[in-house]
Design an enzyme around this catalytic site. Structure first.
Site, PDB file in Angstrom:
ATOM      1  N   ASP A 136       0.831  -1.191   0.000  1.00  0.00           N
ATOM      2  CA  ASP A 136       0.000   0.000   0.000  1.00  0.00           C
ATOM      3  C   ASP A 136       0.873   1.252   0.000  1.00  0.00           C
ATOM      4  O   ASP A 136       2.025   1.232   0.466  1.00  0.00           O
ATOM      5  CB  ASP A 136      -0.900   0.021   1.240  1.00  0.00           C
ATOM      6  CG  ASP A 136      -1.921  -1.109   1.247  1.00  0.00           C
ATOM      7  OD1 ASP A 136      -2.252  -1.601   0.158  1.00  0.00           O
ATOM      8  OD2 ASP A 136      -2.378  -1.488   2.342  1.00  0.00           O
ATOM      9  N   LYS A 137       0.318   2.333  -0.495  1.00  0.00           N
ATOM     10  CA  LYS A 137       1.049   3.590  -0.580  1.00  0.00           C
ATOM     11  C   LYS A 137       1.750   3.942   0.723  1.00  0.00           C
ATOM     12  O   LYS A 137       2.931   4.318   0.735  1.00  0.00           O
ATOM     13  CB  LYS A 137       0.089   4.716  -0.974  1.00  0.00           C
ATOM     14  CG  LYS A 137       0.688   6.119  -0.892  1.00  0.00           C
ATOM     15  CD  LYS A 137      -0.352   7.180  -1.182  1.00  0.00           C
ATOM     16  CE  LYS A 137       0.222   8.581  -0.982  1.00  0.00           C
ATOM     17  NZ  LYS A 137      -0.799   9.635  -1.227  1.00  0.00           N
TER      18      LYS A 137
END
Length: 303
Positions: A136-137
């Site tokens: 995830d970012k």
């Protein structure tokens, strides 16, 4: 190219698995894309990747010329843990999006990889060259990237067959009742909020398994060591929130900043350790991404 199935052993085989065995230099992901885009026909008609085969079936495959990657290369610093001619292992920084998508056309890990590596075009798809898994970012830590199609295919298979070890650190809001455990259920897209994932009890979703252990405490919040046995989207974030009842600190989707015991500046999730076999020469390899400074208050309690 076109051929007819004659081996009875192929009976009942999936189309994509048959193609993967017949064309070992092409990744299964690329073959599935070719099927989806109509470049593979079964008995003269487009077919699904899951189509069941039988002797006498006629299969045709057309491999179009590789379209040059249109994503621009950008000089974005990378924290490289290991690199050879086949793979690259890096410590992804929090806030770095893995691949371009709506709202993030550039400034991604893929843009950085295209600048760092000589040629990734066609490896894993135009928008995700070299990518075999993602973080995830806002998650930091270990990621492995394929630098050629054979490495991409074998790493993708290793992930699918759970032949890798992935260990994460997660700082959660509050203290779990148990010291350790195993979380196993079905995770899929939330039925109402499509930006979220959720544990599903209707038989849909995909199996998600996380083994966890409470290893340190800081200001009544816990540091959890998570071993992923599957790799579902937001798996740890969902398991901490829904199964343990303690969302990860700094989680903007599954947590509530107003109820956090400890103030943090980021999502407190870090892909700490990654163990795998090299996709070409099969050598066992172990990698560890340095623990970010935001985790130090908890790490001080570990002997």
């Amino acid at each position: 190219m076109e051929w007819t199935l004659s081996d009875p052993a192929d009976s009942g085989s999936r189309l994509d698995k048959h193609l993967t065995a017949r064309f070992p230099d092409l990744s299964r992901a690329r073959l599935q894309d070719l099927i989806k885009d109509g470049h593979v026909t079964l008995n003269g008609r487009p077919a699904k990747a899951s189509a069941s085969l039988k002797p006498g079936d006629k299969i045709s495959l057309v491999i179009p010329e590789v379209v040059p990657v249109s994503v621009v290369a950008q000089d974005i610093p990378l924290d490289v843990l290991f690199e050879d001619k086949d793979i690259l292992v890096l410590n992804k920084s929090p806030g770095l999006v893995v691949h371009p998508a709506a709202g993030n056309p550039d400034g991604t890990l893929v843009n950085a990889l295209l600048h760092h590596c000589d040629d990734l075009s066609g490896i894993g798809g135009e928008m995700r060259p070299g990518i075999v898994h993602r973080l995830d970012k806002d998650t930091s830590g270990c990621m492995v990237v394929a630098k050629n199609d054979i490495a991409h295919r074998r790493l993708t298979e290793a992930f699918a067959e759970r032949r890798l070890s992935k260990i994460y650190l997660a700082a959660i809001n509050g203290l779990p009742k148990e010291k350790s455990g195993r979380l196993q259920n079905m995770i899929g897209r939330h039925p109402v909020d499509r930006k979220r994932m959720a544990i599903l009890y209707d038989g849909s979703g995909k199996e998600a398994v996380t083994e966890w252990e409470h290893i340190a405490t800081h200001q009544n919040s816990a540091l959890i060591r998570c071993k992923l046995l599957t790799g579902r989207t937001h798996q740890i974030r969902v398991h901490m929130r829904e199964s343990l009842g303690h969302p990860i600190l700094g989680d903007p989707i599954y947590g509530n900043p107003k109820r956090q015991i400890v103030h943090v500046s980021r999502l407190m999730l870090h892909a700490w350790k990654l163990s795998l076999h090299h996709p070409i020469h099969d050598q066992p390899m172990n990698f560890e991404a340095p623990v970010p400074p935001e985790f130090q208050p908890w790490m001080q309690g570990i002997a």
